[in-house]
Design a protein around this motif. Structure first.
Motif, short mmCIF file in Angstrom:
data_model
loop_
_atom_site.label_atom_id
_atom_site.label_comp_id
_atom_site.label_asym_id
_atom_site.label_seq_id
_atom_site.Cartn_x
_atom_site.Cartn_y
_atom_site.Cartn_z
N PHE A 30 0.86 -1.18 0.03
CA PHE A 30 0.03 -0.07 -0.02
C PHE A 30 0.70 1.18 -0.02
O PHE A 30 0.51 2.37 -0.70
CB PHE A 30 -0.95 0.08 1.37
CG PHE A 30 -1.93 1.13 1.18
CD1 PHE A 30 -2.86 1.30 0.26
CD2 PHE A 30 -1.76 2.03 2.12
CE1 PHE A 30 -3.64 2.19 0.49
CE2 PHE A 30 -2.76 2.96 2.48
CZ PHE A 30 -3.61 3.22 1.65
N ILE A 31 1.68 1.47 0.78
CA ILE A 31 2.97 2.29 0.86
C ILE A 31 3.52 2.75 -0.64
O ILE A 31 3.55 3.66 -0.91
CB ILE A 31 3.89 2.29 2.28
CG1 ILE A 31 3.28 2.22 3.42
CG2 ILE A 31 4.99 3.08 1.98
CD1 ILE A 31 3.88 1.55 4.51
N ALA A 39 1.35 8.93 3.52
CA ALA A 39 1.60 9.61 4.88
C ALA A 39 0.75 10.79 5.14
O ALA A 39 0.70 11.17 6.24
CB ALA A 39 3.11 10.08 4.30
N LYS A 40 0.05 10.93 4.13
CA LYS A 40 -1.23 12.13 4.58
C LYS A 40 -2.40 11.42 5.09
O LYS A 40 -3.20 12.26 5.45
CB LYS A 40 -1.41 12.58 3.19
CG LYS A 40 -0.38 13.53 2.40
CD LYS A 40 -0.91 14.07 1.06
CE LYS A 40 0.29 14.79 0.50
NZ LYS A 40 0.14 15.09 -0.87
N LEU A 41 -2.37 10.24 5.19
CA LEU A 41 -3.43 9.75 6.12
C LEU A 41 -3.58 9.92 7.39
O LEU A 41 -2.39 10.08 8.06
CB LEU A 41 -3.65 8.09 5.85
CG LEU A 41 -3.74 7.41 4.46
CD1 LEU A 41 -3.50 5.98 4.29
CD2 LEU A 41 -5.38 7.80 4.02
N ARG A 46 -4.79 4.97 9.29
CA ARG A 46 -3.89 4.17 8.92
C ARG A 46 -4.16 3.17 9.93
O ARG A 46 -4.04 1.49 9.59
CB ARG A 46 -2.71 4.68 9.81
CG ARG A 46 -2.04 5.72 8.73
CD ARG A 46 -0.89 6.76 9.53
NE ARG A 46 -0.16 7.61 8.77
CZ ARG A 46 0.94 7.26 8.11
NH1 ARG A 46 1.59 6.44 8.67
NH2 ARG A 46 1.51 8.35 7.48
N GLY A 47 -4.82 2.98 11.10
CA GLY A 47 -5.06 2.12 12.00
C GLY A 47 -6.16 1.30 11.35
O GLY A 47 -6.26 0.08 11.56
N ARG A 48 -7.25 2.03 10.83
CA ARG A 48 -8.40 1.13 10.15
C ARG A 48 -7.92 0.35 9.06
O ARG A 48 -8.47 -0.94 8.72
CB ARG A 48 -9.24 2.14 9.52
CG ARG A 48 -10.17 2.90 10.53
CD ARG A 48 -11.12 4.00 9.84
NE ARG A 48 -12.20 4.60 10.53
CZ ARG A 48 -13.15 4.13 10.86
NH1 ARG A 48 -13.64 3.23 10.45
NH2 ARG A 48 -14.04 4.75 11.90
#
Length: 99
Positions: A30-31, A39-41, A46-48
């Motif tokens: 994904f990254i 990185a803008k999330l 990110r946790g979801r």
């Protein structure tokens, strides 16, 4: 609610090791496919993502899991949410060192 077991890696069941590795690969991919734009999330997003990847692994290994093992984000305890976000961040840091 779910995912409260902690054990040394050597004592972790094979299905759980395989699942953790799969989730790592999903986050890393994904990254990579976003060229780092993830990185803008937000921390919650990110946790979801991690929680959803893990839930899919539970369904892969257990045909009829306990509801607490596949709980939606809103049902997770705060420490679980924070841990999932921490996992994303750790994979992101690891990916950056490999680049």
């Amino acid at each position: 609610m779910g995912r409260a077991n902690i054990a040394p890696w050597e004592q972790t069941p094979d299905w759980e090791k395989a699942s953790a590795s799969a989730v790592y690969r999903q986050i890393a991919a994904f990254i990579a496919t976003t060229d780092g734009a993830c990185a803008k999330l937000s921390r919650e997003q990110r946790g979801r993502f991690v929680a959803l990847c893990w839930t899919a692994q539970i369904y892969k290994h257990f045909p009829d899991p306990k509801p607490s093992y596949v709980a939606d984000w809103e049902q997770l305890l705060d420490w679980q949410k924070q841990t999932d976000a921490d996992i994303f961040d750790a994979v992101e840091r690891a990916a950056a060192t490999l680049s």
